[in-house]
Design a protein around this motif. Structure first.
Motif, PDB file in Angstrom:
ATOM      1  N   ASP A 207       0.844  -1.204   0.000  1.00 23.22           N
ATOM      2  CA  ASP A 207       0.000   0.000   0.000  1.00 23.22           C
ATOM      3  C   ASP A 207       0.875   1.248   0.000  1.00 23.22           C
TER       4      ASP A 207
ATOM      5  N   PHE B 125       1.155   5.236   1.078  1.00 21.54           N
ATOM      6  CA  PHE B 125       0.647   6.228   2.023  1.00 21.54           C
ATOM      7  C   PHE B 125       1.117   7.588   1.546  1.00 21.54           C
TER       8      PHE B 125
ATOM      9  N   TYR C 125      -5.471  11.986  -0.835  1.00 22.15           N
ATOM     10  CA  TYR C 125      -5.860  10.767  -0.111  1.00 22.15           C
ATOM     11  C   TYR C 125      -4.858  10.453   0.982  1.00 22.15           C
TER      12      TYR C 125
ATOM     13  N   ASP D  38      -5.076   3.137  -6.895  1.00 26.87           N
ATOM     14  CA  ASP D  38      -6.508   3.272  -6.586  1.00 26.87           C
ATOM     15  C   ASP D  38      -6.662   3.777  -5.156  1.00 26.87           C
ATOM     16  N   PRO D  39      -7.492   4.786  -4.959  1.00 27.22           N
ATOM     17  CA  PRO D  39      -7.607   5.366  -3.609  1.00 27.22           C
ATOM     18  C   PRO D  39      -8.191   4.393  -2.594  1.00 27.22           C
ATOM     19  N   LEU D  40      -7.562   4.316  -1.431  1.00 24.34           N
ATOM     20  CA  LEU D  40      -8.039   3.427  -0.364  1.00 24.34           C
ATOM     21  C   LEU D  40      -8.678   4.196   0.784  1.00 24.34           C
ATOM     22  N   ILE D  41      -7.943   5.186   1.284  1.00 22.49           N
ATOM     23  CA  ILE D  41      -8.445   5.962   2.437  1.00 22.49           C
ATOM     24  C   ILE D  41      -8.571   7.434   2.018  1.00 22.49           C
ATOM     25  N   GLN D  42      -9.762   7.960   2.257  1.00 24.12           N
ATOM     26  CA  GLN D  42     -10.128   9.317   1.837  1.00 24.12           C
ATOM     27  C   GLN D  42      -9.216  10.387   2.456  1.00 24.12           C
TER      28      GLN D  42
END
Lengths: 407, 407
Positions: free
Chosen positions: B70, B72, B119, B127-131
């Protein structure tokens, strides 16, 4: 004075002698009963009541002094549940009913927003501080309302329990509502939900339809024992994909041993209720498997968080030893032993018992410490805080008392 | 091979000898420069680049193996900033510019939503995971864009830096937007905001109006040195009431020593820029005061979180020793010493230096460990994760190198 006298009584039980006795069941039963009634409950009776504003103070230092006055709805609900439960199941003491009402009134008057959702926290006077951002405040409120409705016969509170339960079900597919930060690109479902529902529905049995209860139990058993319990490893995952498969991500690899063990005693309770020996045996196997995996061979105790693939967990507190994890393990093992009489279960019980009573119990000041470092030393010497209140300790004392009494 | 050879070079510096030398400044300068260029940067060059998808892998185990993919956004921005900064300030290496672009392109293509907010995390493919749930992703993106614009002369990226900066200012009174869980009943303002703005505005100096820069510096100095720095205790609080007074609540009592110390070297930089000796002296006094308060007399090292009134903090990780806290202290002390030559500052520098290089540095595998337990043992043996990337270590190495070089 009353309180101090009882603490001394407890010390007189002669705990180390107890462990050596062969006829252990009755002795353990007495230990848990006496500790519940003469140590734990007097601590909360004496120190936690907010007589000016209603509700409970839960931020109590090791001696019971209040160090913060904010009110956390999880803990308001849990303490109101505890005193209602004691009244319903232990003794019809008016004092306990009054203490339960003290919390119920606060929750009813200050805990709920206009949509029937429960805040996370309020000031001591009940002004809302943190919005309802998940459904756990609601779950503990529902449990409290239901037990208190049984205790008091109060119809309004009964209706509140039912209304809150159905509001939880309505929110279960999006429990965080607008506060959900995930985009939905990689959805995961959380073990916490079926786990808490499996317990909640039994708590609300007296206020719900029989069909609703049995249906929710069926769903919970399936989710917990077939979906979150991984066949290959025998471990319970905190999050799985919507199709039940595992995901290789921080959340997807997360194990929370205390959660898994706690859910297994909910399953044993359901197994007993349904006379389902296979369920009891599978839950027992899972308790042992989780303990084997998460026991800290270096310093003893159960680790708080683990990564299923042995990667570094994101939780910095992963190696700490928490009171509730160990108490849930004692409850689970005492129940598993009661119904299976397996030797390996008993050996684990003794191991967890020895660790827990030695490190968490505080005979000098009463109640249990909540947070130890990996080495087993006290990390925070509070008896209550934002997450620890009058719940796991007394519930476990009651459950273990009853398991050993009936063994 | 290249990498291993340089690690050996570093070991040959003969660190323990260095500490005994009287002419320490140049030696320390060399230590930091060599470690930056021959250990830290090669580690990230070798292990962090996602050549398939762009951007950086930051979840690297102790040897540099990727354990999670992932991405960040804080760390994408921070690493792109680091390599741009190296290109701008150390050497015009095309390799560094290319690595910076690798991150900048990923952030630009995948990090931003339609409203220009960043994000928190994405999948490896973007692809966006956490807004976008706070403004810190935006802050590190703005820093990265600005440094990269200087490095590359890219006008589009420069405009993105400016646009992101003003979007941050627009959001500063409600940085969490819809994700804010507080009701507003008891508002607190956060130290993180003026702290990061005081650094950000200097980072963006080349792309902003002079007036904007000076105005933001004025506000930051006032907020940090007059509002969050408590006159009575000499400590910096993480949260204060809107009127600047202290609040007796979990957040209101919270101290984050690493934050306070880091902000003090931002203040020293501003003091140097403005030739404001009073500001440099006050920042120096504050560094020493925070260190005296938060140094762990039992096991050495700086505690992660504290409660200003000595009550139990809510952060379970309060007693841990974190890499960034200690590196920020080394930067702060090296700058404070450079400009004041105070003996007490030097004594603290030596104390923090000895602890940090002994416990965090990993000469065997390169880079620094991030998380130690209170006793100083490695708690998580990762070199990068969700919060630790290519930023605090190289930035501190560069800053200390330069402080000692110019001393």
């Amino acid at each position: 004075m009353y309180y101090v006298r009882h603490i001394n009584n407890r010390q007189n039980i002669g705990f180390s002698k107890l462990c050596r006795k062969k006829r252990k069941d009755m002795k353990f039963s007495n230990l848990y009963r006496d500790t519940l009634l003469n140590d734990i409950i007097p601590f909360w009776e004496q120190f936690s009541l907010d007589k000016d504003n209603g509700g409970y103070f839960t931020c109590l230092d090791k001696k019971g002094n209040i160090y913060d006055t904010d009110k956390f709805l999880w803990l308001q609900g849990r303490q109101a549940w505890t005193f209602s439960m004691l009244y319903n199941k232990v003794e019809k003491k008016q004092k306990w009913l009054k203490i339960a009402k003290h919390g119920i009134d606060f929750i009813k008057d200050h805990g709920m927003n206009a949509d029937g959702n429960f805040y996370f926290s309020t000031t001591k006077t009940g002004d809302p501080l943190i919005q309802p951002y998940n459904i756990f405040s609601d779950c503990f409120a529902a449990m409290a309302f239901s037990q208190y409705a049984i205790a008091s016969g109060n119809e309004e509170i009964k209706q509140l329990a039912v209304q809150t339960y159905f509001n939880i079900l309505k929110k279960q597919d999006n429990p965080k509502g607008n506060y959900e930060k995930s985009t939905g690109v990689r959805p995961l479902k959380s073990f916490a939900l079926p786990m808490i529902l499996s317990n909640l529905v039994l708590e609300l049995e007296d206020v719900l339809d029989k069909d609703e209860v049995e249906k929710t139990i069926d769903v919970s058993i399936h989710e917990i024992m077939e979906v979150f319990l991984d066949k290959e490893s025998g471990l319970i995952y905190e999050f799985v994909k919507p199709d039940g498969s595992l995901e290789d991500s921080f959340n997807g690899r997360l194990l929370n041993p205390g959660h898994g063990i706690e859910a297994m005693w909910f399953m044993i309770d359901i197994g007993v209720r349904r006379n389902d020996k296979a369920l009891i045996n599978k839950a027992t196997d899972t308790i042992i498997r989780i303990l084997e995996y998460s026991w800290d061979d270096k310093y003893d105790g159960i680790l708080y968080f683990m990564d299923a693939n042995g990667k570094p967990p994101q939780q910095l507190e992963w190696d700490q030893k928490l009171w509730w994890v160990h108490l849930e393990a004692l409850v689970a093992l005492s129940k598993a032993y009661k119904y299976t009489k397996r030797k390996d279960v008993w050996e684990w019980y003794e191991k967890v018992h020895a660790y827990s009573w030695k490190h968490f119990s505080d005979p000098e000041n009463g109640e249990w410490f909540g947070y130890l470092n990996r080495q087993g030393e006290v990390l925070l010497d509070l008896k209550g805080g934002k997450w620890k209140g009058c719940f796991h300790v007394p519930r476990a004392m009651y459950q273990c008392w009853k398991s050993f009494e009936d063994s």
